[in-house]
Write a protein that holds these residues in place. Structure first.
Motif, PDB file in Angstrom:
ATOM      1  N   ILE A  95      -3.731   2.393  -1.066  1.00  0.00           N
ATOM      2  CA  ILE A  95      -2.277   2.337  -0.972  1.00  0.00           C
ATOM      3  C   ILE A  95      -1.756   2.930   0.331  1.00  0.00           C
ATOM      4  CG2 ILE A  95      -1.600   4.569  -1.980  1.00  0.00           C
ATOM      5  CD1 ILE A  95       0.230   2.813  -3.850  1.00  0.00           C
ATOM      6  N   ALA A  96      -2.540   3.789   0.956  1.00  0.00           N
ATOM      7  CA  ALA A  96      -2.023   4.509   2.111  1.00  0.00           C
ATOM      8  C   ALA A  96      -2.202   3.765   3.430  1.00  0.00           C
ATOM      9  CB  ALA A  96      -2.677   5.882   2.206  1.00  0.00           C
ATOM     10  N   ALA A  97      -2.935   2.642   3.417  1.00  0.00           N
ATOM     11  CA  ALA A  97      -3.132   1.915   4.674  1.00  0.00           C
ATOM     12  C   ALA A  97      -1.791   1.417   5.190  1.00  0.00           C
ATOM     13  CB  ALA A  97      -4.082   0.753   4.447  1.00  0.00           C
ATOM     14  N   GLN A  98      -1.579   1.600   6.483  1.00  0.00           N
ATOM     15  CA  GLN A  98      -0.253   1.274   7.025  1.00  0.00           C
ATOM     16  C   GLN A  98      -0.228  -0.061   7.753  1.00  0.00           C
ATOM     17  OE1 GLN A  98       0.484   4.667   9.550  1.00  0.00           O
ATOM     18  NE2 GLN A  98       0.710   6.073   7.851  1.00  0.00           N
ATOM     19  N   GLY A  99      -1.155  -0.204   8.692  1.00  0.00           N
ATOM     20  CA  GLY A  99      -1.007  -1.240   9.715  1.00  0.00           C
ATOM     21  C   GLY A  99      -0.995  -2.675   9.278  1.00  0.00           C
ATOM     22  N   GLY A 100      -2.036  -3.147   8.618  1.00  0.00           N
ATOM     23  CA  GLY A 100      -2.030  -4.550   8.256  1.00  0.00           C
ATOM     24  C   GLY A 100      -3.386  -5.056   7.856  1.00  0.00           C
ATOM     25  N   ILE A 101      -3.458  -6.364   7.707  1.00  0.00           N
ATOM     26  CA  ILE A 101      -4.693  -7.008   7.288  1.00  0.00           C
ATOM     27  C   ILE A 101      -4.945  -8.216   8.190  1.00  0.00           C
ATOM     28  CG2 ILE A 101      -3.389  -8.251   5.485  1.00  0.00           C
ATOM     29  CD1 ILE A 101      -6.044  -8.288   3.869  1.00  0.00           C
ATOM     30  N   ASN A 102      -6.168  -8.308   8.691  1.00  0.00           N
ATOM     31  CA  ASN A 102      -6.506  -9.402   9.596  1.00  0.00           C
ATOM     32  C   ASN A 102      -6.873 -10.658   8.829  1.00  0.00           C
ATOM     33  OD1 ASN A 102      -6.165  -7.959  11.953  1.00  0.00           O
ATOM     34  ND2 ASN A 102      -8.284  -7.209  11.966  1.00  0.00           N
ATOM     35  N   ALA A 103      -6.600 -11.790   9.443  1.00  0.00           N
ATOM     36  CA  ALA A 103      -7.082 -13.065   8.919  1.00  0.00           C
ATOM     37  C   ALA A 103      -7.088 -14.063  10.062  1.00  0.00           C
ATOM     38  CB  ALA A 103      -6.203 -13.564   7.784  1.00  0.00           C
ATOM     39  N   ALA A 104      -8.036 -14.981   9.985  1.00  0.00           N
ATOM     40  CA  ALA A 104      -8.222 -15.930  11.085  1.00  0.00           C
ATOM     41  C   ALA A 104      -7.382 -17.182  10.876  1.00  0.00           C
ATOM     42  CB  ALA A 104      -9.704 -16.294  11.189  1.00  0.00           C
ATOM     43  N   GLN A 133      -0.176  -0.575   0.581  1.00  0.00           N
ATOM     44  CA  GLN A 133       0.535  -0.417  -0.684  1.00  0.00           C
ATOM     45  C   GLN A 133       0.829  -1.779  -1.312  1.00  0.00           C
ATOM     46  OE1 GLN A 133       4.697   0.343  -0.498  1.00  0.00           O
ATOM     47  NE2 GLN A 133       4.772   1.398  -2.459  1.00  0.00           N
ATOM     48  N   GLN A 134       1.327  -2.678  -0.505  1.00  0.00           N
ATOM     49  CA  GLN A 134       1.721  -3.972  -1.065  1.00  0.00           C
ATOM     50  C   GLN A 134       0.513  -4.771  -1.533  1.00  0.00           C
ATOM     51  OE1 GLN A 134       4.713  -4.620  -2.013  1.00  0.00           O
ATOM     52  NE2 GLN A 134       5.171  -2.587  -1.211  1.00  0.00           N
ATOM     53  N   LEU A 135      -0.576  -4.697  -0.777  1.00  0.00           N
ATOM     54  CA  LEU A 135      -1.780  -5.416  -1.204  1.00  0.00           C
ATOM     55  C   LEU A 135      -2.332  -4.803  -2.484  1.00  0.00           C
ATOM     56  CD1 LEU A 135      -3.524  -5.913   2.236  1.00  0.00           C
ATOM     57  CD2 LEU A 135      -2.241  -7.587   0.931  1.00  0.00           C
ATOM     58  N   LEU A 136      -2.321  -3.477  -2.524  1.00  0.00           N
ATOM     59  CA  LEU A 136      -2.845  -2.827  -3.725  1.00  0.00           C
ATOM     60  C   LEU A 136      -1.973  -3.165  -4.930  1.00  0.00           C
ATOM     61  CD1 LEU A 136      -4.918  -0.973  -5.025  1.00  0.00           C
ATOM     62  CD2 LEU A 136      -3.324   0.881  -4.731  1.00  0.00           C
ATOM     63  N   LEU A 137      -0.665  -3.151  -4.737  1.00  0.00           N
ATOM     64  CA  LEU A 137       0.208  -3.460  -5.867  1.00  0.00           C
ATOM     65  C   LEU A 137       0.008  -4.904  -6.322  1.00  0.00           C
ATOM     66  CD1 LEU A 137       3.499  -1.526  -5.039  1.00  0.00           C
ATOM     67  CD2 LEU A 137       1.578  -0.846  -6.470  1.00  0.00           C
ATOM     68  N   GLY A 138      -0.350  -5.777  -5.381  1.00  0.00           N
ATOM     69  CA  GLY A 138      -0.669  -7.157  -5.759  1.00  0.00           C
ATOM     70  C   GLY A 138      -1.893  -7.196  -6.665  1.00  0.00           C
ATOM     71  N   ALA A 139      -2.940  -6.495  -6.258  1.00  0.00           N
ATOM     72  CA  ALA A 139      -4.151  -6.453  -7.080  1.00  0.00           C
ATOM     73  C   ALA A 139      -3.869  -5.735  -8.400  1.00  0.00           C
ATOM     74  CB  ALA A 139      -5.271  -5.740  -6.323  1.00  0.00           C
ATOM     75  N   TYR A 140      -3.075  -4.694  -8.314  1.00  0.00           N
ATOM     76  CA  TYR A 140      -2.732  -3.913  -9.523  1.00  0.00           C
ATOM     77  C   TYR A 140      -1.941  -4.766 -10.513  1.00  0.00           C
ATOM     78  CZ  TYR A 140       0.281  -0.683 -12.191  1.00  0.00           C
ATOM     79  OH  TYR A 140       0.984  -0.037 -13.176  1.00  0.00           O
ATOM     80  N   SER A 141      -1.061  -5.615  -9.998  1.00  0.00           N
ATOM     81  CA  SER A 141      -0.291  -6.426 -10.937  1.00  0.00           C
ATOM     82  C   SER A 141      -1.196  -7.452 -11.612  1.00  0.00           C
ATOM     83  CB  SER A 141       0.926  -7.061 -10.255  1.00  0.00           C
ATOM     84  OG  SER A 141       0.516  -7.997  -9.304  1.00  0.00           O
ATOM     85  N   SER A 142      -2.156  -8.013 -10.870  1.00  0.00           N
ATOM     86  CA  SER A 142      -3.105  -8.923 -11.520  1.00  0.00           C
ATOM     87  C   SER A 142      -3.936  -8.170 -12.553  1.00  0.00           C
ATOM     88  CB  SER A 142      -4.053  -9.539 -10.489  1.00  0.00           C
ATOM     89  OG  SER A 142      -3.329 -10.197  -9.497  1.00  0.00           O
TER      90      SER A 142
END
Lengths: 269, 647, 256
Positions: free
Chosen positions: B74-83, B164-173
């Motif tokens: 949840i604490a990661a700030q910057g972002g997520i890479n994708a090609a 946080q947002q990615l974790l909450l996405g996984a958490y909601s699933s």
């Protein structure tokens, strides 16, 4: 009991919406009532005519329909408030040792108290002026709280029906006499003050509860609500103040004027 | 120890799809017969638990927090890479793969990294579908930014709260599956050991942190997604509860531990304020886009600043040493994390550090504010400046910020093969807890990518493959009645009793702090042979002292944070030693691992590809025996090894 | 250079859910004003351990204001006196030498005290399980840019999604209402196109669970918003009310 309606009124939001909708009816009624009352400043003729209109020109069924509807709204409003309050107290049985609000207004935190006092006032008010059963008010004694009938007046002349003057309650004198009792006036002014507070939170809150509010409208509606509350307070409180300061006087002629009244009396004799 | 990485045959771009075709499948009707244990509820664990349950398996998920939503992802700030190459700037799966291998200083396994880059695009699709509110452009398309020195804009972000947002996405699933009864969630449960039956991982022993009850849980396989071990340093950007216990217990039961010395030190953290410090706070790397890093040229000036007699603003231009710009003229203040961190440390070692503790360098926005105006800087970094002021009480618009490197991420972890299966069959490891994808250094915005890749797209396949191989007849055959459970449970209870019975004089926290000091000093940003040898001895001595003199107040029933801490610190003690051993073994400098003996004349890291192009995997051989080293050779068929240069 | 202060702490101590708790006073010396509030509690706890006493149990984890674990009422205000700040990000420079600080757990029936300052917030998880999700399986998602979402919508969803689930809203509410928490989640998902198919079901299910967990109703007074470390707005509650009412109206008239 799991019809959609039952679910609705069982939910906290459902009951709140009922409270908001009934609140809206009462808010509008209060404004109408206030405007009606203010006609006292236009003279006994006008306020008596207004009362006559409400009582006799409106079909009885409609009058009672409105009364029952308003009472029902009050009842639903109170029921929702009581049941929600009980739920709320159950949800938060303990308070903090150092309890202190951050941004909640005084009005918003005292809705229940202002509501309860208002209810007491409404009961008294109806008993006092509508049912006229408050003990010690000596309704029968003219000059104290005169329900005496006076002629209905329009444009300075008696309204005649089949050659006979139409008689009506002298609402003007009833109000003036009532407010000449200092504690009645005091209670009245305090109650309308509380009403002002109740409205200052309630009117804006109503919009929030039905989902018609956002950050921008919240500020506006809070102001509207406050203004509405003050208007209602001033509109109501000005009458007892005018009575206490002698600005409003009794008028046993019902607005006919003493001269005409005297002539009329002579003719009648 | 068998280190067969099981890398599929064929060209790198086809490995994963071919492998998927060859995998054993479990008939949907049979999946409900299996029970999978997932430990950890972060990006990897939460996503894996949700996806496996969605497929029809029964899942038990464990986390030490009071809710799965609080895992430290949840604490990661910057972002997520994708090609995705949405910016049309030449990005591709291959380029993301290449950048990640290079960024990891050529110490990661090619096939795993390629798969990571390959599924990165699916991750974004999946996250958007599950409601992650990524930043958007006015046209409604997803926005990207360039991050961590990458030459393409491939980073997706949700303000400064992407993790946080990615974790909450996984958490909601995950929540949906809990609601459906497919996942049984165990909050406030800490895994204390793993149970093996016939060599396969078949269960775990956990302690209910609310009631103190120790219980057994059996399953057909175990997935560990228990995060990294950065807290071995005591002070790090990790959450207070992050620990190595689950991974270390698995290691002690036979799982190989790979590359424990690979730790990442992040250059832009808020410096330590004093003895009472419990945690270091990271500020986004993006600050280095406009801030200039400097220390005074003379140690005397620095001394005055430390004593509060002089403000950074009062130091004239010609007395400032913008050391990153001086040393790395082409990258300047944007030099990679490991290089910037080391440069800051060197400046402080020379007595030119500026925070009260002497451990800090300036990050100055004076010139940027002069050039672009305060408003522009406020728009870019307003929230970071506010955070800085909240923590330090200094206003960075007026006085230069102070920063210092801090431990942020650990690239090492349990060894896993291509299927993310550890050397214990049936035990899978995902996320930061495994070692596989980042080599010796992790690039910005890659941790979130890896966690979700493992959880959503790799483990759901490879776990199914394992279960399919075991056959449906084996499903649910092992129960907690098996004698192996009683044995391990007894060990766990004995250990708890031991901790409570020592009744010494020093708190677990105090031991942790002392351990952290040793590791930070001697196995931190710059490591030497002598230092590491000392560290091993000091840690051993400290460990002995711990078991003689630790004081754990309270009892084993109910909530007892002291007991939890003591257990974790005990494992950190042993693990810290392992880490030093690994650092000592690795006679080269690469990525986050810098051995002072192995540097170029200019003081840069010097890799030794001939002798150290391997994964160092440690096997536990007994409490008092030295661990055994095994090697998995790293073979590069698609990337040419080169020296990283940021000059 | 480092300024320190002496404090008196009045801390709620409670062994477990079954026993009654009470306040215990502790003097604490030489607290650096650069310490965070939780670091101040660490110092207290180290002293207690030294005296062989049980330290104060409190929930905490990330200590950077994002995990939502820390939960305590400081001098009557959830998360203490700083606006938009969690207890872990609150620093001692906002207090003064000689001050008495009262520290209490969240107080709400649905959040029973487990020990000292630790409360059980699993009702929040159950509200989420009822409808706080967008149904879809990994692997079947369409291309992310296939559905453009206006920036304003995405920003609004993000404002709502910033909730950290700490429970301060419930703690600050004199009715222990969970409306702000529930509303934030509903507003986040109901405003995004992906969440629209489940919009009505979500609002109804989450509100039903919220009520069932024993949270009180909203009286629109705004204390929740005032203490929310992520400044979630009452607008979200307005949206929940609206979505809930619309869902109810639809369910009155749905074909049977």
């Amino acid at each position: 009991m799991s019809s959609p309606f039952c679910n609705f009124i069982r939910s906290t939001i459902g009951r709140k919406i009922l409270m908001a909708l009934t609140g809206l009816v009462l808010v509008l009624f209060v404004m109408g009532h206030m405007l009606g009352n203010l006609q006292i400043f236009l003279g006994a003729e006008v306020i008596n005519a207004y009362a006559y209109q409400l009582h006799y020109e409106l079909p009885t069924a409609a009058l009672w329909g409105i009364r029952l509807f308003l009472l029902a709204c009050v009842a639903v409003h109170i029921w929702a408030a009581v049941s929600l309050t009980l739920d709320n107290k159950r949800a938060r049985p303990d308070s903090y040792a150092a309890e202190k609000p951050v941004q909640a207004t005084y009005a918003s935190r005292t809705m229940r108290i202002s509501g309860v006092i208002l209810l007491a006032f409404i009961i008294f008010h109806i008993a006092h002026y509508t049912a006229r059963v408050v003990p010690g008010m000596q309704y029968e004694e003219p000059g104290v709280l005169s329900p005496t009938e006076v002629p209905l007046v329009k444009g300075g002349e008696m309204v005649l029906k089949d050659g006979q003057p139409v008689m009506t309650f002298n609402v003007n004198d009833m109000m003036v006499a009532g407010f000449q009792v200092w504690w009645v006036s005091a209670f009245y002014i305090i109650a309308t003050g509380l009403l002002c507070m109740h409205l200052a939170h309630g009117v804006s809150s109503m919009f929030q509860t039905v989902g018609l509010r956002n950050k921008i409208w919240r500020k506006r509606l809070d102001l509207v609500a406050l203004a509405y509350g003050w208007v209602v307070f001033i509109g109501f409180a000005v009458i007892p103040l005018a009575v206490l300061t002698g600005l409003l006087q009794m008028d046993p002629t019902g607005g006919l004027g003493e001269e005409v009244a005297a002539i009329t009396e002579t003719i009648q004799k | 120890m068998n280190l067969d990485a099981k890398i599929p045959e064929g060209p790198i771009a086809e490995k994963w799809s071919k492998h998927k075709v060859k995998m054993k499948l479990v008939n949907p009707a049979n999946r409900r017969k299996y029970h999978i244990i997932v430990v950890g509820s972060g990006l990897a664990g939460g996503a894996a638990a949700a996806s496996l349950a969605e497929q029809g398996y029964n899942v038990s998920c464990f986390c030490y927090q009071d809710s799965p939503r609080r895992a430290h992802s949840i604490a990661a700030q910057g972002g997520i890479n994708a090609a995705k190459n949405y910016q049309n700037d030449g990005d591709s799966v291959y380029r993301l793969f290449y950048d990640t291998v290079k960024g990891g200083d050529y110490r990661a396994r090619e096939a795993n990294v390629y798969r990571l880059a390959e599924v990165s695009n699916n991750i974004i699709d999946q996250c958007v579908a599950s409601g992650v509110p990524f930043a958007r452009e006015y046209g409604g398309q997803l926005a990207n930014r360039s991050f961590g020195g990458a030459q393409v804009a491939r980073t997706f972000y949700a303000r400064g709260q992407t993790g946080q947002q990615l974790l909450l996405g996984a958490y909601s699933s995950l929540s949906r599956q809990i609601g459906l009864g497919k996942v049984t969630m165990y909050n406030r449960h800490e895994m204390l050991d793993v149970v093996k039956v016939d060599g396969h991982a078949k269960g775990i022993i956990v302690r209910n942190m609310a009631t103190g009850e120790v219980s057994r849980h059996a399953g057909d396989c175990v997935v560990l997604a228990t995060g990294g071990y950065g807290n071995v340093f005591f002070l790090s950007t990790n959450a207070q509860g992050c620990n190595v216990t689950a991974a270390y217990r698995a290691y002690k039961r036979g799982a190989g531990f790979a590359n424990p010395c690979y730790t990442q030190i992040h250059p832009t953290c808020i410096p330590v304020h004093g003895e009472q410090q419990s945690k270091l706070t990271l500020m986004s790397e993006s600050l280095r886009n406009d801030g200039r890093v400097w220390v005074p040229k003379s140690a005397e000036t620095a001394q005055k600043i430390r004593e509060g007699k002089l403000s950074g603003n009062d130091v004239p231009e010609d007395e400032r040493d913008y050391f990153l710009e001086r040393k790395y003229p082409s990258f300047g203040n944007l030099a990679p994390r490991d290089i910037s961190s080391r440069a800051a440390k060197e400046a402080c070692d020379e007595g030119r550090g500026i925070a009260a503790t002497g451990l800090g360098v300036f990050l100055d926005f004076r010139d940027a504010i002069k050039r672009d105006g305060r408003k522009a800087i406020e728009e870019r970094y307003g929230n970071l400046f506010d955070m800085y002021e909240c923590i330090t009480g200094d206003n960075p618009y007026q006085v230069p910020m102070m920063i210092f490197p801090a431990v942020h991420y650990t690239m090492g972890g349990l060894w896993v093969d291509y299927n993310l299966e550890s050397t214990i069959p049936g035990m899978f490891v995902g996320g930061e807890a495994n070692f596989s994808d980042h080599g010796a250094n992790r690039l910005g915005a890659s941790a979130l990518m890896q966690g979700l890749a493992d959880g959503y797209f790799v483990l759901p396949y490879t776990v199914g493959n394992y279960l399919g191989e075991q056959g449906v007849a084996a499903a649910g055959q092992i129960t907690t009645e098996h004698p192996a459970f009683a044995e391990v449970e007894a060990d766990v209870k004995a250990r708890i009793d031991k901790l409570l019975s020592i009744n010494g004089t020093e708190s677990p926290r105090s031991f942790h702090k002392r351990l952290g000091q040793i590791i930070w000093e001697k196995c931190g940003m710059a490591r030497s042979k002598a230092g590491l040898q000392e560290a091993i001895q000091e840690v051993q001595a400290l460990r002995k002292e711990f078991w003689e003199n630790v004081r754990v107040v309270g009892d084993a029933d109910g909530i007892n944070p002291e007991l939890e801490k003591a257990g974790r610190v005990a494992d950190f003690m042993e693990f810290g030693e392992l880490m030093c051993r690994d650092a000592l073994m690795r006679e080269e400098s690469c990525g986050g691992h810098f051995r002072v003996e192995h540097q170029t004349e200019e003081g840069e890291a010097k890799r030794d590809d001939e002798n150290f192009s391997f994964v160092g995997v440690w096997e536990y051989l007994g409490d008092d025996a030295e661990p055994g080293l095994h090697r998995e050779s790293l073979i590069y068929e698609n990337v040419k090894l080169a020296t990283r240069s940021y000059k | 250079m480092e300024k320190t202060m002496n404090l008196t702490l009045k801390v709620w101590r409670q062994k477990n859910a079954a026993t009654d708790g009470q306040f215990v006073e502790y003097p604490l010396k030489d607290v650096s004003e650069d310490s965070s509030f939780l670091e101040m509690l660490d110092i207290l706890n180290e002293e207690l351990v030294e005296q062989g006493k049980e330290p104060v149990a409190f929930d905490h984890d990330c200590r950077e204001g994002i995990c939502g674990t820390c939960s305590m009422t400081i001098n009557g205000t959830a998360h203490g006196p700083q606006r938009a700040t969690t207890a872990c990000q609150l620093h001692m420079r906002h207090f003064h030498d000689g001050q008495t600080i009262t520290i209490e757990p969240w107080r709400a029936k649905p959040f029973p005290v487990m020990k000292d300052l630790i409360v059980d917030r699993t009702p929040f998880d159950r509200i989420m399980q009822a409808g706080g999700f967008i149904t879809g399986r990994a692997g079947s998602a369409v291309e992310a840019n296939a559905m453009p979402i206006p920036k304003g919508t995405a920003d609004y969803a993000m404002d709502a999604a910033a909730c950290i689930g700490c429970g301060a809203c419930v703690a600050a509410c004199p009715n222990a209402s969970a409306m702000l928490f529930t509303a934030a989640k509903v507003a986040h998902m109901n405003s995004l196109p992906q969440g629209k198919p489940e919009k009505d079901r979500r609002a109804l299910a989450m509100v039903t669970t919220m009520d069932g967990e024993g949270f009180g109703g909203c009286t629109n007074i705004g204390e929740c918003e005032a203490v929310c470390p992520k400044e979630i707005s009452l607008d979200m509650i307005a949206q929940l009310n609206r979505d809930y009412a619309a869902a109810q109206v639809k369910s009155f008239f749905k074909a049977v």
